[in-house]
Design a protein around this motif. Structure first.
Motif, PDB file in Angstrom:
ATOM      1  N   ARG A  23      -6.790  14.850  12.740  1.00 25.62           N
ATOM      2  CA  ARG A  23      -7.633  15.291  14.366  1.00 25.62           C
ATOM      3  C   ARG A  23      -8.054  13.584  14.469  1.00 25.62           C
ATOM      4  N   ASP A  24      -7.362  12.851  14.871  1.00 25.70           N
ATOM      5  CA  ASP A  24      -8.053  10.860  14.754  1.00 25.70           C
ATOM      6  C   ASP A  24      -9.535  10.900  15.663  1.00 25.70           C
ATOM      7  N   ALA A  25     -10.951  10.491  14.606  1.00 24.12           N
ATOM      8  CA  ALA A  25     -11.964  10.053  14.850  1.00 24.12           C
ATOM      9  C   ALA A  25     -11.710   8.965  15.738  1.00 24.12           C
ATOM     10  N   GLY A  26     -11.348   8.305  15.898  1.00 26.39           N
ATOM     11  CA  GLY A  26     -11.317   7.043  16.435  1.00 26.39           C
ATOM     12  C   GLY A  26     -11.546   5.582  16.500  1.00 26.39           C
ATOM     13  N   GLU A  27     -11.882   5.710  15.246  1.00 29.57           N
ATOM     14  CA  GLU A  27     -12.018   5.089  14.035  1.00 29.57           C
ATOM     15  C   GLU A  27     -11.823   5.495  12.409  1.00 29.57           C
ATOM     16  N   SER A  28     -11.497   4.095  12.031  1.00 28.40           N
ATOM     17  CA  SER A  28     -10.664   4.025  10.331  1.00 28.40           C
ATOM     18  C   SER A  28     -11.936   4.753  10.090  1.00 28.40           C
ATOM     19  N   HIS A  29     -11.967   4.928   8.921  1.00 30.28           N
ATOM     20  CA  HIS A  29     -12.372   5.375   7.798  1.00 30.28           C
ATOM     21  C   HIS A  29     -12.102   4.721   6.353  1.00 30.28           C
ATOM     22  N   LEU A  30     -11.450   3.691   6.653  1.00 30.69           N
ATOM     23  CA  LEU A  30     -10.890   3.296   5.465  1.00 30.69           C
ATOM     24  C   LEU A  30     -11.055   1.541   5.240  1.00 30.69           C
ATOM     25  N   GLY A  31     -11.086   1.064   4.849  1.00 28.80           N
ATOM     26  CA  GLY A  31     -11.375  -0.963   4.942  1.00 28.80           C
ATOM     27  C   GLY A  31     -11.641  -1.371   2.828  1.00 28.80           C
ATOM     28  N   VAL A  32     -11.176  -2.606   3.700  1.00 27.64           N
ATOM     29  CA  VAL A  32     -11.707  -3.504   1.903  1.00 27.64           C
ATOM     30  C   VAL A  32     -12.875  -4.352   2.343  1.00 27.64           C
ATOM     31  N   LYS A  33     -13.493  -4.083   0.910  1.00 27.80           N
ATOM     32  CA  LYS A  33     -14.933  -4.382   1.026  1.00 27.80           C
ATOM     33  C   LYS A  33     -15.727  -6.254   1.383  1.00 27.80           C
ATOM     34  N   ASN A  34     -14.046  -6.865   0.532  1.00 23.08           N
ATOM     35  CA  ASN A  34     -14.021  -8.280   0.399  1.00 23.08           C
ATOM     36  C   ASN A  34     -12.426  -8.641   1.095  1.00 23.08           C
ATOM     37  N   PRO A  35     -11.718  -9.012   2.446  1.00 24.17           N
ATOM     38  CA  PRO A  35     -10.593  -9.708   2.323  1.00 24.17           C
ATOM     39  C   PRO A  35     -10.277 -10.912   0.923  1.00 24.17           C
ATOM     40  N   ASP A  36     -11.070 -11.558   0.714  1.00 22.23           N
ATOM     41  CA  ASP A  36     -10.631 -12.756  -0.127  1.00 22.23           C
ATOM     42  C   ASP A  36      -9.581 -11.645  -1.459  1.00 22.23           C
ATOM     43  N   VAL A  37     -10.566 -10.942  -1.445  1.00 23.59           N
ATOM     44  CA  VAL A  37     -10.246 -10.212  -2.752  1.00 23.59           C
ATOM     45  C   VAL A  37      -8.644 -10.235  -2.510  1.00 23.59           C
ATOM     46  N   CYS A  38      -8.126 -10.019  -1.345  1.00 22.35           N
ATOM     47  CA  CYS A  38      -7.112  -9.191  -1.490  1.00 22.35           C
ATOM     48  C   CYS A  38      -6.151 -10.287  -1.228  1.00 22.35           C
ATOM     49  N   VAL A  39      -6.066 -11.623  -0.886  1.00 22.29           N
ATOM     50  CA  VAL A  39      -5.797 -12.422  -0.972  1.00 22.29           C
ATOM     51  C   VAL A  39      -5.039 -12.812  -2.610  1.00 22.29           C
ATOM     52  N   ASP A  40      -5.750 -12.717  -3.102  1.00 18.26           N
ATOM     53  CA  ASP A  40      -5.888 -13.515  -4.440  1.00 18.26           C
ATOM     54  C   ASP A  40      -5.037 -11.836  -5.606  1.00 18.26           C
ATOM     55  N   CYS A  41      -5.063 -11.051  -5.032  1.00 19.06           N
ATOM     56  CA  CYS A  41      -4.592  -9.807  -5.452  1.00 19.06           C
ATOM     57  C   CYS A  41      -2.754  -9.569  -5.587  1.00 19.06           C
ATOM     58  N   THR A  42      -2.301  -9.454  -6.252  1.00 21.74           N
ATOM     59  CA  THR A  42      -1.387  -9.594  -6.096  1.00 21.74           C
ATOM     60  C   THR A  42      -0.031  -8.487  -7.171  1.00 21.74           C
ATOM     61  N   THR A  43      -0.758  -7.277  -7.288  1.00 22.02           N
ATOM     62  CA  THR A  43      -0.242  -6.201  -7.695  1.00 22.02           C
ATOM     63  C   THR A  43      -0.413  -5.216  -6.711  1.00 22.02           C
ATOM     64  N   ASN A  44      -0.856  -4.972  -5.286  1.00 25.31           N
ATOM     65  CA  ASN A  44      -1.196  -4.244  -4.207  1.00 25.31           C
ATOM     66  C   ASN A  44      -1.278  -2.925  -4.486  1.00 25.31           C
ATOM     67  N   GLU A  45      -1.982  -2.502  -5.977  1.00 25.97           N
ATOM     68  CA  GLU A  45      -2.310  -1.104  -6.421  1.00 25.97           C
ATOM     69  C   GLU A  45      -2.022  -0.496  -5.153  1.00 25.97           C
ATOM     70  N   CYS A  46      -3.536  -0.508  -4.168  1.00 26.40           N
ATOM     71  CA  CYS A  46      -3.815   0.361  -3.214  1.00 26.40           C
ATOM     72  C   CYS A  46      -2.018   1.050  -2.427  1.00 26.40           C
ATOM     73  N   MET A  47      -1.738   0.032  -2.000  1.00 23.25           N
ATOM     74  CA  MET A  47      -0.010   0.494  -1.912  1.00 23.25           C
ATOM     75  C   MET A  47       0.446   1.432  -2.343  1.00 23.25           C
ATOM     76  N   GLN A  48       0.411   0.850  -3.815  1.00 24.11           N
ATOM     77  CA  GLN A  48       1.483   1.582  -4.897  1.00 24.11           C
ATOM     78  C   GLN A  48       1.433   2.870  -4.994  1.00 24.11           C
ATOM     79  N   VAL A  49      -0.155   3.545  -4.854  1.00 28.36           N
ATOM     80  CA  VAL A  49      -0.786   4.418  -5.274  1.00 28.36           C
ATOM     81  C   VAL A  49      -0.610   5.337  -4.109  1.00 28.36           C
ATOM     82  N   CYS A  50      -1.020   4.917  -2.083  1.00 29.08           N
ATOM     83  CA  CYS A  50      -1.337   5.933  -1.583  1.00 29.08           C
ATOM     84  C   CYS A  50       0.179   6.815  -1.374  1.00 29.08           C
ATOM     85  N   PRO A  51      -0.094   8.333  -1.545  1.00 26.73           N
ATOM     86  CA  PRO A  51       1.654   8.869  -1.457  1.00 26.73           C
ATOM     87  C   PRO A  51       1.934   8.925   0.070  1.00 26.73           C
TER      88      PRO A  51
END
Length: 103
Positions: A23-51
């Protein structure tokens, strides 16, 4: 004491996800705290663990994941999977969020 194991049906994750809607609340309840951290991440665990494949990082992107929050199961695995504690996560507002079709 019984040693019998409960019967667990052999159902694919896709079939299990079909029993859930969001049931869409109209805005995301998820986000990234600091996009620069994602730029330097090479393993993308967020993507790996999400079912539910909420997090995706395209090969030709800057490394900051796209978030399909409407697929979220609210399990919070992404929050714990990120080794940099870089996931913003809260329950959806206004009663939105995951709804189980079969209770």
């Amino acid at each position: 004491m019984s040693t019998a194991q409960p019967h667990v049906p052999d159902v694919s994750i896709e079939d299990r996800l079909y029993t859930v809607k969001y049931r869409d609340a109209g805005e995301s309840h998820l986000g990234v705290k600091n996009p620069d951290v994602c730029v330097d991440c090479t393993t993308n665990e967020c993507m790996q663990v999400c079912p539910a494949a909420v997090w995706t990082v395209e090969e030709d992107s800057d490394g900051v994941p796209s978030i399909a929050y409407e697929n979220c199961l609210e399990c919070g695995t992404c929050r714990f999977g990120c080794p940099y504690d870089n996931v913003e996560w809260e329950y959806p507002k206004t009663g939105g969020g995951v709804v189980f079709k079969q209770g």
